[in-house]
Design a protein around this motif. Structure first.
Motif, PDB file in Angstrom:
ATOM      1  N   ALA A   1       0.734  -1.069  -0.132  1.00  0.00           N
ATOM      2  CA  ALA A   1      -0.025   0.090   0.002  1.00  0.00           C
ATOM      3  C   ALA A   1       1.094   1.296   0.032  1.00  0.00           C
ATOM      4  O   ALA A   1       0.660   2.214  -0.738  1.00  0.00           O
ATOM      5  CB  ALA A   1      -0.909   0.000   1.070  1.00  0.00           C
TER       6      ALA A   1
ATOM      7  N   HIS B   1       0.868   3.801  -2.810  1.00  0.00           N
ATOM      8  CA  HIS B   1       0.406   5.230  -2.581  1.00  0.00           C
ATOM      9  C   HIS B   1       1.375   6.458  -3.212  1.00  0.00           C
ATOM     10  O   HIS B   1       0.910   7.179  -4.107  1.00  0.00           O
ATOM     11  CB  HIS B   1       0.566   5.312  -1.127  1.00  0.00           C
ATOM     12  CG  HIS B   1       0.174   6.957  -0.791  1.00  0.00           C
ATOM     13  ND1 HIS B   1      -0.907   7.341  -0.953  1.00  0.00           N
ATOM     14  CD2 HIS B   1       0.962   7.780  -0.158  1.00  0.00           C
ATOM     15  CE1 HIS B   1      -0.824   8.952  -0.398  1.00  0.00           C
ATOM     16  NE2 HIS B   1       0.381   8.891  -0.063  1.00  0.00           N
ATOM     17  N   TYR B   2       2.827   6.158  -3.107  1.00  0.00           N
ATOM     18  CA  TYR B   2       3.682   7.101  -3.680  1.00  0.00           C
ATOM     19  C   TYR B   2       3.772   7.021  -5.106  1.00  0.00           C
ATOM     20  O   TYR B   2       4.203   8.121  -5.866  1.00  0.00           O
ATOM     21  CB  TYR B   2       5.255   6.879  -2.529  1.00  0.00           C
ATOM     22  CG  TYR B   2       5.144   7.467  -1.563  1.00  0.00           C
ATOM     23  CD1 TYR B   2       4.990   6.530  -0.309  1.00  0.00           C
ATOM     24  CD2 TYR B   2       4.915   8.748  -1.305  1.00  0.00           C
ATOM     25  CE1 TYR B   2       4.898   7.173   1.095  1.00  0.00           C
ATOM     26  CE2 TYR B   2       4.898   9.387   0.027  1.00  0.00           C
ATOM     27  CZ  TYR B   2       4.842   8.426   1.198  1.00  0.00           C
ATOM     28  OH  TYR B   2       4.736   9.054   2.351  1.00  0.00           O
TER      29      TYR B   2
ATOM     30  N   ARG C   1       0.904   8.593  -6.778  1.00  0.00           N
ATOM     31  CA  ARG C   1       0.874  10.267  -6.359  1.00  0.00           C
ATOM     32  C   ARG C   1       2.188  10.684  -7.606  1.00  0.00           C
ATOM     33  O   ARG C   1       1.719  11.727  -8.154  1.00  0.00           O
ATOM     34  CB  ARG C   1       1.565  10.283  -5.073  1.00  0.00           C
ATOM     35  CG  ARG C   1       1.342  11.937  -4.555  1.00  0.00           C
ATOM     36  CD  ARG C   1       2.312  12.131  -3.276  1.00  0.00           C
ATOM     37  NE  ARG C   1       1.453  12.134  -2.381  1.00  0.00           N
ATOM     38  CZ  ARG C   1       2.057  12.474  -1.083  1.00  0.00           C
ATOM     39  NH1 ARG C   1       3.053  13.236  -0.827  1.00  0.00           N
ATOM     40  NH2 ARG C   1       1.391  12.604   0.044  1.00  0.00           N
TER      41      ARG C   1
ATOM     42  N   GLN D   1      -7.568   8.355 -10.635  1.00  0.00           N
ATOM     43  CA  GLN D   1      -7.067   7.610  -9.737  1.00  0.00           C
ATOM     44  C   GLN D   1      -8.258   7.196  -8.674  1.00  0.00           C
ATOM     45  O   GLN D   1      -9.334   8.007  -8.742  1.00  0.00           O
ATOM     46  CB  GLN D   1      -5.880   8.192  -8.868  1.00  0.00           C
ATOM     47  CG  GLN D   1      -6.205   9.396  -7.948  1.00  0.00           C
ATOM     48  CD  GLN D   1      -5.089   9.711  -7.257  1.00  0.00           C
ATOM     49  OE1 GLN D   1      -4.779   8.986  -6.719  1.00  0.00           O
ATOM     50  NE2 GLN D   1      -4.530  10.746  -7.398  1.00  0.00           N
TER      51      GLN D   1
ATOM     52  N   SER E   1      -4.324   2.763 -12.129  1.00  0.00           N
ATOM     53  CA  SER E   1      -4.243   1.742 -11.281  1.00  0.00           C
ATOM     54  C   SER E   1      -4.258   0.431 -11.651  1.00  0.00           C
ATOM     55  O   SER E   1      -3.891  -0.442 -10.795  1.00  0.00           O
ATOM     56  CB  SER E   1      -5.321   1.989 -10.136  1.00  0.00           C
ATOM     57  OG  SER E   1      -5.585   3.355  -9.630  1.00  0.00           O
TER      58      SER E   1
ATOM     59  N   SER F   1      -4.631   1.057   5.037  1.00  0.00           N
ATOM     60  CA  SER F   1      -3.447   1.902   4.734  1.00  0.00           C
ATOM     61  C   SER F   1      -3.966   3.021   3.842  1.00  0.00           C
ATOM     62  O   SER F   1      -3.461   4.378   4.099  1.00  0.00           O
ATOM     63  CB  SER F   1      -2.344   1.154   4.077  1.00  0.00           C
ATOM     64  OG  SER F   1      -2.138  -0.179   5.011  1.00  0.00           O
ATOM     65  N   ALA F   2      -4.702   2.688   2.691  1.00  0.00           N
ATOM     66  CA  ALA F   2      -4.995   3.780   1.714  1.00  0.00           C
ATOM     67  C   ALA F   2      -6.076   4.830   2.418  1.00  0.00           C
ATOM     68  O   ALA F   2      -5.861   5.995   2.021  1.00  0.00           O
ATOM     69  CB  ALA F   2      -5.706   3.101   0.464  1.00  0.00           C
TER      70      ALA F   2
ATOM     71  N   TYR G   1      -4.018   7.197   4.446  1.00  0.00           N
ATOM     72  CA  TYR G   1      -3.218   8.036   3.916  1.00  0.00           C
ATOM     73  C   TYR G   1      -4.098   9.257   3.126  1.00  0.00           C
ATOM     74  O   TYR G   1      -3.609  10.130   3.139  1.00  0.00           O
ATOM     75  CB  TYR G   1      -2.482   7.373   2.492  1.00  0.00           C
ATOM     76  CG  TYR G   1      -1.230   6.646   2.816  1.00  0.00           C
ATOM     77  CD1 TYR G   1      -0.914   5.177   2.434  1.00  0.00           C
ATOM     78  CD2 TYR G   1      -0.183   7.654   3.167  1.00  0.00           C
ATOM     79  CE1 TYR G   1       0.151   4.849   2.614  1.00  0.00           C
ATOM     80  CE2 TYR G   1       0.995   6.791   3.838  1.00  0.00           C
ATOM     81  CZ  TYR G   1       1.200   5.532   3.213  1.00  0.00           C
ATOM     82  OH  TYR G   1       2.315   4.800   3.744  1.00  0.00           O
ATOM     83  N   GLN G   2      -5.290   8.997   2.857  1.00  0.00           N
ATOM     84  CA  GLN G   2      -6.352   9.999   2.519  1.00  0.00           C
ATOM     85  C   GLN G   2      -6.646  10.766   3.574  1.00  0.00           C
ATOM     86  O   GLN G   2      -6.936  11.947   3.503  1.00  0.00           O
ATOM     87  CB  GLN G   2      -7.303   9.231   1.804  1.00  0.00           C
ATOM     88  CG  GLN G   2      -8.319  10.283   0.989  1.00  0.00           C
ATOM     89  CD  GLN G   2      -9.196   9.503   0.151  1.00  0.00           C
ATOM     90  OE1 GLN G   2      -9.009   8.607  -0.625  1.00  0.00           O
ATOM     91  NE2 GLN G   2     -10.593   9.971   0.168  1.00  0.00           N
TER      92      GLN G   2
ATOM     93  N   PRO H   1      -2.914  12.986   4.927  1.00  0.00           N
ATOM     94  CA  PRO H   1      -1.888  12.791   3.853  1.00  0.00           C
ATOM     95  C   PRO H   1      -0.519  13.442   4.075  1.00  0.00           C
ATOM     96  O   PRO H   1      -0.464  14.325   5.141  1.00  0.00           O
ATOM     97  CB  PRO H   1      -2.533  13.951   2.809  1.00  0.00           C
ATOM     98  CG  PRO H   1      -3.550  14.653   3.220  1.00  0.00           C
ATOM     99  CD  PRO H   1      -4.174  13.949   4.797  1.00  0.00           C
TER     100      PRO H   1
END
Lengths: 254, 176
Positions: free
Chosen positions: A127, A131-132, A135, A145, A212, A246-247, A250-251, A254
Motif C-alpha cells: 500500500a 500510494h507514492y 502520487r 485515480q 491503477s 492503509s489507503a 493516507y487519504q 496525507p
C-alpha cells in the motif's frame, strides 16, 4: 553383475480402469485403451451456464460501480452506502446460490498467526509503494485515480464510516465475490492459471482506473494465488483489509 | 516377486492413427488409444471418430480466430478514437487512455491463440465496460455502431463456446 534398474521398472504407473501396469508417460492404456487423464465431469452445457451466471454477477457489480463513479447524482455518502449494500447483497446472493462450492472457503485450514502477520505486513508495504507511485504518476500524467469517499458530510462518524465502507466491506465482499464465487466458477471452466488471471483481470478493470491497473492486476493475481494455495478466503480478506485501511489512512492524513 | 513390464519386442510397429512407435505386444496405442489388434471395423470406427473430432476442432478454431480478430478490431477502433479525440481536445490523458486500451486488446488478441477462453472472456468484460461507460457519458452511443457491436459481441459468444469445446476435444485427442 548387478545392473541398474531398467527404465521400465522405475517409470510405470497403473491404468485408472484396468489397473494394468503401463509406462508413466502413457496417455492411453495399452491393455484396455482407456484414457489416463482425469476426466472433467463438467459438461460443455454446464460450463456455458456457469459463464452466463458469472456474467450476470459481473454485469450487476459493473453497473453499480459505473453508476457510483460517473453519475454525479450518486456521488454522495448515502448513495455510497447504498451501492456498497447492493454489491454486498449481490455477492451474498450468488455465493449462496453456489453454496456447496463456496462453503469450504470459509474454513481456515492450517491457520498460522505468523503467516497472517507476514501477509498483512506485505499488504501494508504494498500500500505504501502504491500510494507514492500513484502520487508521482498522477503528477506526471493527470488521470483518474481511485479516490475514496471520505464521508465528510456525515459529521463525527466520517472516519469510522470511511473505514467501514472502504476497508471492512470491500475486504470481505470483494474477496467473497471475486476470489470466492468468481474464481471457483472459473476453476470449473478452465485450468488454474487461466482462472487466476481472468479473476485478477476482471477485478482490476472493474475499479475503472487506467492508472491503477499497473498495481491492481498484480495485487489481484497475488490474492487469487494465495486463495488457491491456502484454500481459504480469510488470508485474502485480512490482506485486503490492511491494504485498503492503509489507503484510507493516507487519504485521511496525507 | 516383483512385477515387471514385458520386454518390448525388437520389431517396432507404428500406430496407424498417430504414427507413434508401439510394441507388437500392446493391444492399444499408448498415445492415442488406437486398437492395434482390434477388428477392421473397430479400427475404422476409431479413425472415423477421431477424424470427426478433428474436423469439429478445426471449426471451433475458426470461431476462436474470429473472436481474436474482434479483439484486434476493438484495439484499432480504440486507438483511432483516441487519436481523433486528442486532435480535437489536446488532452494527453485521453490519448494515453486509448493507447492503454489498444495495447490491452492487442495483447488479449495475441493471447487468444494460446489461451482463447481466458483471453476472450477478459476482452468481452473490458468491452462491456467501455460500452457502459460510453452509454453513461452519452446514451446515444448505445445505438451508434450497433451493427459492429452486435457482430463483435456475437463473435465473443461464439468464441467462448468454441473455446470450451476445443479444450475438451484437445484433451480427448491428446493435443495439449
Amino acid at each position: 553383475m548387478i545392473g541398474l534398474p531398467s527404465d521400465n521398472e522405475n517409470r510405470h504407473k497403473y491404468c485408472l480402469h484396468c489397473n494394468g501396469a503401463i509406462a508413466i508417460e502413457s496417455r492411453f492404456c495399452k491393455h484396455c485403451g482407456s484414457i489416463q487423464i482425469t476426466q472433467d465431469t463438467t459438461t460443455s452445457e454446464e460450463r456455458w451456464v456457469i459463464i452466463q451466471q458469472m456474467s450476470v454477477f459481473y454485469g450487476i457489480i459493473l453497473l453499480i460501480c459505473c453508476l457510483s463513479s460517473f453519475v454525479d447524482a450518486f456521488k454522495t455518502s448515502k448513495w455510497e452506502l447504498v451501492f456498497q449494500g447492493l454489491m454486498a447483497a449481490t455477492t451474498i446472493t450468488f455465493a449462496f446460490y453456489n453454496w456447496p462450492n463456496i462453503r469450504p472457503l470459509f474454513r481456515w485450514p492450517n491457520f498460522s498467526l505468523q503467516k497472517l502477520c507476514a501477509y498483512c505486513a506485505i499488504a501494508i508495504v504494498m500500500a505504501i509503494i502504491v500510494h507514492y507511485t500513484i502520487r508521482w504518476l498522477n503528477a506526471v500524467v493527470f488521470t483518474r485515480q481511485i479516490i475514496y469517499n471520505d464521508f465528510s458530510d456525515m459529521g463525527k462518524f466520517a472516519p469510522y464510516l470511511m473505514i467501514f465502507s472502504m476497508a471492512v466491506l470491500p475486504a470481505f465482499f470483494e474477496e467473497l465475490g471475486f476470489r470466492g464465487y468468481l474464481l471457483q466458477g472459473l476453476l470449473k471452466i478452465s485450468d488454474p492459471g487461466q482462472a487466476v488471471f481472468v479473476s485478477a483481470f476482471l477485478f482490476s478493470i472493474i475499479h475503472l482506473s487506467f492508472l491503477s491497473l499497473f498495481w491492481l492486476i498484480p495485487f489481484a493475481w497475488y490474492q487469487a494465488t494465495i486463495r488457491l494455495k491456502e484454500n481459504t478466503i480469510w488470508y485474502g480478506v485480512f490482506i485486503h483489509f490492511f491494504f485498503n485501511l492503509s489507503a484510507c489512512i493516507y487519504q485521511m492524513w496525507p | 516377486m516383483e512385477e515387471s513390464l514385458p520386454l518390448h519386442e525388437n520389431t517396432t510397429a507404428f500406430c496407424n492413427s498417430c504414427n507413434t512407435a508401439v510394441s507388437n505386444a500392446d493391444a492399444f496405442c499408448n498415445n492415442c488409444g488406437y486398437p492395434l489388434h482390434g477388428t477392421e471395423q473397430e479400427q475404422m470406427d476409431f479413425i472415423s471418430n477421431r477424424t470427426y473430432k478433428e474436423i469439429d476442432l478445426e471449426d471451433y478454431n475458426k470461431q476462436i480466430k474470429k473472436a481474436g480478430m474482434a479483439l484486434y478490431l476493438i484495439a484499432a477502433f480504440a486507438l483511432l478514437w483516441g487519436i481523433i479525440l486528442y486532435a480535437t481536445s489536446k488532452e494527453l490523458a485521453i490519448l494515453l487512455g486509448s493507447l492503454i486500451i489498444c495495447i490491452i486488446f492487442v495483447a488479449l488478441g495475441a493471447w487468444s491463440r494460446r489461451k482463447p477462453l481466458a483471453a476472450i472472456l477478459s476482452g468481452a468484460a473490458l468491452y462491456a465496460i467501455l460500452i457502459i461507460l460510453s452509454a453513461i457519458d452519452n446514451p446515444i452511443t448505445i445505438v451508434s455502431g450497433i451493427i459492429w457491436k452486435v457482430l463483435i459481441i456475437g463473435a465473443f459468444i461464439r468464441g467462448i463456446k468454441s473455446a470450451i469445446e476445443a479444450e475438451k476435444i484437445k484433451k480427448e485427442l491428446n493435443l495439449n
